[in-house]
Design an enzyme around this catalytic site. Structure first.
Site, short mmCIF file in Angstrom:
data_model
loop_
_atom_site.label_atom_id
_atom_site.label_comp_id
_atom_site.label_asym_id
_atom_site.label_seq_id
_atom_site.Cartn_x
_atom_site.Cartn_y
_atom_site.Cartn_z
N ASP A 294 0.79 -1.25 0.00
CA ASP A 294 0.00 0.00 0.00
C ASP A 294 0.82 1.29 0.00
O ASP A 294 0.54 2.22 0.78
CB ASP A 294 -0.95 0.03 1.22
CG ASP A 294 -1.96 -1.11 1.21
OD1 ASP A 294 -1.88 -1.95 0.31
OD2 ASP A 294 -2.81 -1.16 2.11
N ASP B 179 -4.58 -0.81 -1.71
CA ASP B 179 -5.86 -0.59 -1.06
C ASP B 179 -6.76 0.08 -2.10
O ASP B 179 -6.37 1.09 -2.70
CB ASP B 179 -5.63 0.32 0.16
CG ASP B 179 -6.60 0.06 1.30
OD1 ASP B 179 -6.99 -1.10 1.51
OD2 ASP B 179 -6.95 1.03 2.01
N HIS C 68 -10.72 0.85 -2.57
CA HIS C 68 -12.09 0.78 -2.06
C HIS C 68 -13.11 1.40 -3.00
O HIS C 68 -12.85 2.42 -3.64
CB HIS C 68 -12.18 1.55 -0.74
CG HIS C 68 -11.30 1.03 0.35
ND1 HIS C 68 -11.36 -0.27 0.81
CD2 HIS C 68 -10.34 1.64 1.11
CE1 HIS C 68 -10.49 -0.42 1.79
NE2 HIS C 68 -9.84 0.71 1.99
N HIS D 61 -10.60 7.04 1.83
CA HIS D 61 -9.21 6.93 1.33
C HIS D 61 -9.14 5.84 0.27
O HIS D 61 -9.96 4.93 0.24
CB HIS D 61 -8.26 6.58 2.48
CG HIS D 61 -8.50 5.21 3.05
ND1 HIS D 61 -9.49 4.96 3.97
CD2 HIS D 61 -7.92 4.02 2.79
CE1 HIS D 61 -9.50 3.67 4.27
NE2 HIS D 61 -8.56 3.07 3.55
N LYS E 123 -7.07 -4.87 -2.79
CA LYS E 123 -7.79 -5.37 -1.60
C LYS E 123 -8.74 -4.29 -1.10
O LYS E 123 -8.58 -3.12 -1.42
CB LYS E 123 -6.80 -5.79 -0.52
CG LYS E 123 -5.89 -4.66 -0.07
CD LYS E 123 -4.79 -5.20 0.83
CE LYS E 123 -3.99 -4.11 1.46
NZ LYS E 123 -4.78 -3.14 2.26
N CYS F 118 -1.81 -2.70 7.67
CA CYS F 118 -1.66 -3.58 6.52
C CYS F 118 -0.34 -4.33 6.49
O CYS F 118 -0.29 -5.49 6.10
CB CYS F 118 -1.93 -2.80 5.24
SG CYS F 118 -3.67 -2.30 5.19
C1 VGL Z 1 -4.69 0.70 5.78
C2 VGL Z 1 -6.28 1.50 7.21
C3 VGL Z 1 -7.25 1.40 6.23
C4 VGL Z 1 -3.26 0.33 5.55
C5 VGL Z 1 -5.64 0.58 4.79
O1 VGL Z 1 -2.82 0.27 4.38
O2 VGL Z 1 -2.54 0.11 6.55
N1 VGL Z 1 -5.02 1.15 6.99
N2 VGL Z 1 -6.91 0.94 5.04
ZN ZN Z 2 -8.30 1.05 3.47
#
Ligand code: VGL
Ligand code: ZN
Length: 203
Positions: free
Chosen positions: A5, A43, A45, A78, A103, A148
């Site tokens: 990420d 990440d 979403h 995010h 993901k 993550c």
């Molecule tokens: C993450 C919170 C929400 C991460 C991703 O990449 O650590 N943390 N989504």
């Molecule tokens: Zn996230």
């Protein structure tokens, strides 16, 4: 090597900024020279993802809810799919990335680990991919250390891989002070080798 990420929204100025998150990038790029197989998680979403506080009227980021039976921390919006915030950091070398695993694409469940969603219901394909490539050992870097990166490392151990996390190539969200150290301790206790990049770069 797994790049977790390393996306604009997790850098300072981003929607879910990880303090000093940008500082890992030169180290990550240097480390990439050392390893032949590099994959990345992203990440990714949908806008109506249930981990977003805005999708729960009256709730604020940082509050905890129960989402489909699982404890869920609410986050600011995010890494919305196909947005600039979800793009990999500009300074990150992407040339050697052989495959990207997205993901958090299911609005009903969050996904911290690069291997599975938080309910361990669906695999991202990363585990199968590493198995097919006969990978036995993974080195994990990226954001964020307390979410993550941690869950990716724990799932790597659960998949019988040998796992290393490079502590100066990750940073924590630190919702609570000390979350970085807690994450390192929890990973060590599970068999993850936590080490500094100088050990790998011979600097
Ligand atoms: C993450 C919170 C929400 C991460 C991703 O990449 O650590 N943390 N989504
Ligand atoms: Zn996230």
């Amino acid at each position: 090597m797994i790049l977790v990420d390393i996306q604009n929204d997790f850098l300072p100025g981003g929607a879910l900024a990880v303090p000093e998150g940008n500082q890992i990038i030169p180290i990550v790029n240097q480390l990439q020279e050392k390893y032949e197989l590099i994959v990345a998680t992203q990440d990714f979403h949908p806008p109506h993802h249930k981990s977003f506080a805005t999708n729960h009227p009256g709730k604020k980021p940082g509050e905890i809810i129960t989402l489909n039976g699982l404890e869920q921390i609410l986050w600011p919006v995010h890494c919305v799919r196909n947005s600039e915030g979800a793009d990999f950091a500009r300074e990150l070398n992407k040339e050697k990335i052989s495959k990207v695993f997205t993901k958090g694409t299911d609005p009903e469940i969050d996904s911290y680990s690069g291997f599975y969603d938080n309910g361990h219901l669906k695999a991202t394909g990363l585990g199968d991919y590493l198995e097919k490539k006969k990978v036995k050992k993974v080195i994990i870097v990226g954001l964020a250390a307390d979410y993550c990166v941690k869950y990716t490392a724990l799932d790597a151990i659960a998949a019988n891989l040998s796992a290393m996390v490079v502590e100066d190539a990750t940073r924590a969200v630190n919702l609570q002070q000390g979350d970085f150290e807690k994450a390192m301790d929890q990973m060590r206790a599970s068999g993850v080798q936590v080490l500094k990049s100088s050990k790998l770069l011979n600097t």
